[in-house]
Design a protein around this motif. Sequence first.
Motif, PDB file in Angstrom:
ATOM      1  N   ARG A   1      62.882   6.971 -16.714  1.00  0.00           N
ATOM      2  CA  ARG A   1      63.298   5.584 -16.933  1.00  0.00           C
ATOM      3  C   ARG A   1      62.976   4.783 -15.680  1.00  0.00           C
ATOM      4  NH1 ARG A   1      68.823   3.091 -19.382  1.00  0.00           N
ATOM      5  NH2 ARG A   1      67.442   2.796 -21.159  1.00  0.00           N
TER       6      ARG A   1
ATOM      7  N   ALA B   1      69.050  -2.013 -19.195  1.00  0.00           N
ATOM      8  CA  ALA B   1      68.210  -1.845 -20.381  1.00  0.00           C
ATOM      9  C   ALA B   1      69.090  -1.895 -21.616  1.00  0.00           C
ATOM     10  CB  ALA B   1      67.492  -0.506 -20.315  1.00  0.00           C
TER      11      ALA B   1
ATOM     12  N   THR C   1      58.441   0.482 -23.891  1.00  0.00           N
ATOM     13  CA  THR C   1      58.943  -0.640 -23.095  1.00  0.00           C
ATOM     14  C   THR C   1      60.299  -1.034 -23.650  1.00  0.00           C
ATOM     15  OG1 THR C   1      58.076  -2.446 -24.445  1.00  0.00           O
ATOM     16  CG2 THR C   1      56.576  -1.478 -22.822  1.00  0.00           C
ATOM     17  N   ASN C   2      61.115  -1.616 -22.797  1.00  0.00           N
ATOM     18  CA  ASN C   2      62.444  -2.008 -23.257  1.00  0.00           C
ATOM     19  C   ASN C   2      62.867  -3.318 -22.610  1.00  0.00           C
ATOM     20  OD1 ASN C   2      64.848  -1.906 -24.628  1.00  0.00           O
ATOM     21  ND2 ASN C   2      65.594  -0.048 -23.634  1.00  0.00           N
ATOM     22  N   GLN C   3      63.622  -4.075 -23.391  1.00  0.00           N
ATOM     23  CA  GLN C   3      64.131  -5.352 -22.905  1.00  0.00           C
ATOM     24  C   GLN C   3      65.398  -5.131 -22.094  1.00  0.00           C
ATOM     25  OE1 GLN C   3      64.559  -6.462 -26.938  1.00  0.00           O
ATOM     26  NE2 GLN C   3      62.844  -7.896 -26.900  1.00  0.00           N
ATOM     27  N   VAL C   4      65.837  -6.190 -21.460  1.00  0.00           N
ATOM     28  CA  VAL C   4      67.047  -6.073 -20.645  1.00  0.00           C
ATOM     29  C   VAL C   4      68.111  -7.066 -21.076  1.00  0.00           C
ATOM     30  CG1 VAL C   4      65.934  -5.186 -18.584  1.00  0.00           C
ATOM     31  CG2 VAL C   4      66.059  -7.651 -18.941  1.00  0.00           C
TER      32      VAL C   4
ATOM     33  N   LYS D   1      55.650  -4.824 -18.090  1.00  0.00           N
ATOM     34  CA  LYS D   1      55.779  -3.716 -19.048  1.00  0.00           C
ATOM     35  C   LYS D   1      54.553  -3.598 -19.952  1.00  0.00           C
ATOM     36  CE  LYS D   1      59.492  -5.596 -20.853  1.00  0.00           C
ATOM     37  NZ  LYS D   1      59.646  -6.847 -20.079  1.00  0.00           N
TER      38      LYS D   1
ATOM     39  N   SER E   1      57.871  -3.365 -28.219  1.00  0.00           N
ATOM     40  CA  SER E   1      58.882  -2.679 -27.452  1.00  0.00           C
ATOM     41  C   SER E   1      59.781  -1.831 -28.349  1.00  0.00           C
ATOM     42  CB  SER E   1      59.733  -3.720 -26.707  1.00  0.00           C
ATOM     43  OG  SER E   1      60.580  -4.396 -27.605  1.00  0.00           O
TER      44      SER E   1
ATOM     45  N   GLU F   1      59.967   5.371 -20.089  1.00  0.00           N
ATOM     46  CA  GLU F   1      60.413   4.033 -20.474  1.00  0.00           C
ATOM     47  C   GLU F   1      60.367   3.095 -19.272  1.00  0.00           C
ATOM     48  OE1 GLU F   1      64.589   3.628 -20.537  1.00  0.00           O
ATOM     49  OE2 GLU F   1      64.625   1.885 -21.839  1.00  0.00           O
ATOM     50  N   CYS F   2      59.778   1.913 -19.472  1.00  0.00           N
ATOM     51  CA  CYS F   2      59.887   0.857 -18.465  1.00  0.00           C
ATOM     52  C   CYS F   2      60.697  -0.279 -19.045  1.00  0.00           C
ATOM     53  CB  CYS F   2      58.509   0.310 -18.072  1.00  0.00           C
ATOM     54  SG  CYS F   2      57.651   1.335 -16.875  1.00  0.00           S
ATOM     55  N   TYR F   3      61.746  -0.655 -18.349  1.00  0.00           N
ATOM     56  CA  TYR F   3      62.490  -1.833 -18.789  1.00  0.00           C
ATOM     57  C   TYR F   3      62.469  -2.869 -17.681  1.00  0.00           C
ATOM     58  CZ  TYR F   3      66.653  -0.335 -16.086  1.00  0.00           C
ATOM     59  OH  TYR F   3      67.519   0.021 -15.098  1.00  0.00           O
TER      60      TYR F   3
ATOM     61  N   TYR G   1      62.704   0.903 -13.861  1.00  0.00           N
ATOM     62  CA  TYR G   1      63.080  -0.511 -13.879  1.00  0.00           C
ATOM     63  C   TYR G   1      61.997  -1.306 -13.153  1.00  0.00           C
ATOM     64  CZ  TYR G   1      65.757  -4.733 -12.632  1.00  0.00           C
ATOM     65  OH  TYR G   1      66.183  -6.017 -12.439  1.00  0.00           O
TER      66      TYR G   1
END
Length: 338
Positions: free
Chosen positions: A299, A286, A269-272, A135, A226, A126-128, A301
């Motif tokens: 994970r 995240a 992908t993930n939002q913050v 991302k 995402s 996962e990339c946030y 960042y």
Amino acid sequence: MKTEISLEEIKEDLESKKSSKKEKKEFAITDLPGVGAATAEKLKEAGFDTLLSIAVASPGVIVEASGVGEAVARKIIQTARSKLNLGFESGDEILRKRENIIKLTTGSKAFDALLGGGVESSALTECYGAFGSGKSSLAHQLAVNVQLPREKGGASGQAVWVDTESTFRPERIKQIAEAAGLNSEEILKNIKVARAFNSDHQMILIDKVEELIKEGAPIKLLVVDSLMSLFRSDFTGRGQLADRQQKINRHIHALLKLAEMYNVAIYLTNQVMSRPDVFFGDPTEAIGGHIVAHGVTYRIYLRKGKKGSRVARMIDAPHIADTECCFVITEKGINDLE
Ligand code: ADP
Ligand code: MG
């Protein structure tokens, strides 16, 4: 509160009744020590609807999902394992499995090193990070790189892209592929894109990926760009948070199962959001809470660094120390800092 019940939910309900009936003939979840109907229900809602899913869970996760004590959780897991005859694997078998693990190159040696060699198969990465942190760029790069031969950091495989925000850009793929001297037409053909319209649809698409693999498609990368946006928009009220988390838990389990069963690299992908209670340091976090945080294998960042570079930070990983690295995003894709 949602009052309508969709056809999918009815189907799902029927399916789960069917499968629980099937299991009853052998050994049901309610036959586990300390698991009554209410606990079984809680476990099922959290995605633990088979003995196998319980057998491979950690005690902490079972405690969290069902509210039983730690000792009971251990007993539950132990019993599930014994019923399934999950035996020992010898070291050489594990080594052989690890040797099958593919590590997809990100395009940057420094970033690959941070990941312990690249984006791994049989795992969730996962990339946030904030908007524009890179991302989706990494997703495009990986969708190209998975098609490279193994010795070049690929898997000679295809990619599936679950697009929840309409961020897939074929033009970008073309650009990255051509910069690498590849035939962009061919590269684009090997990327299957599905737009997900709501969180149910997103979850169904994961089953579809499994069908594609079973039909023989050499899928080695799954992108979800995402992960949380549709869950966020489908479950807006505070009162719906528990429902949302149960569902995301099921989704994460399905992804993990897919990754492990078919040796697929899964990139999420993930939002913050900004934590209101952090006054010193970076308050960026995240979304998705501990279910996502604990569910993913790696994970990372991502943030913008000096002079247009990007910084990747490994947040937690089973055997990699927390470290940072820098890379750049250019028209050619992801690359090392000069
Ligand atoms: P996120 O998905 O985290 O919101 P993106 O991966 O979409 O972020 O990152 C967008 C950034 O990537 C842009 O701001 C730009 O810096 C870089 N980028 C995207 N496409 C190109 C390109 N063709 N040439 C150079 N940089 C690009
Ligand atoms: Mg994006």
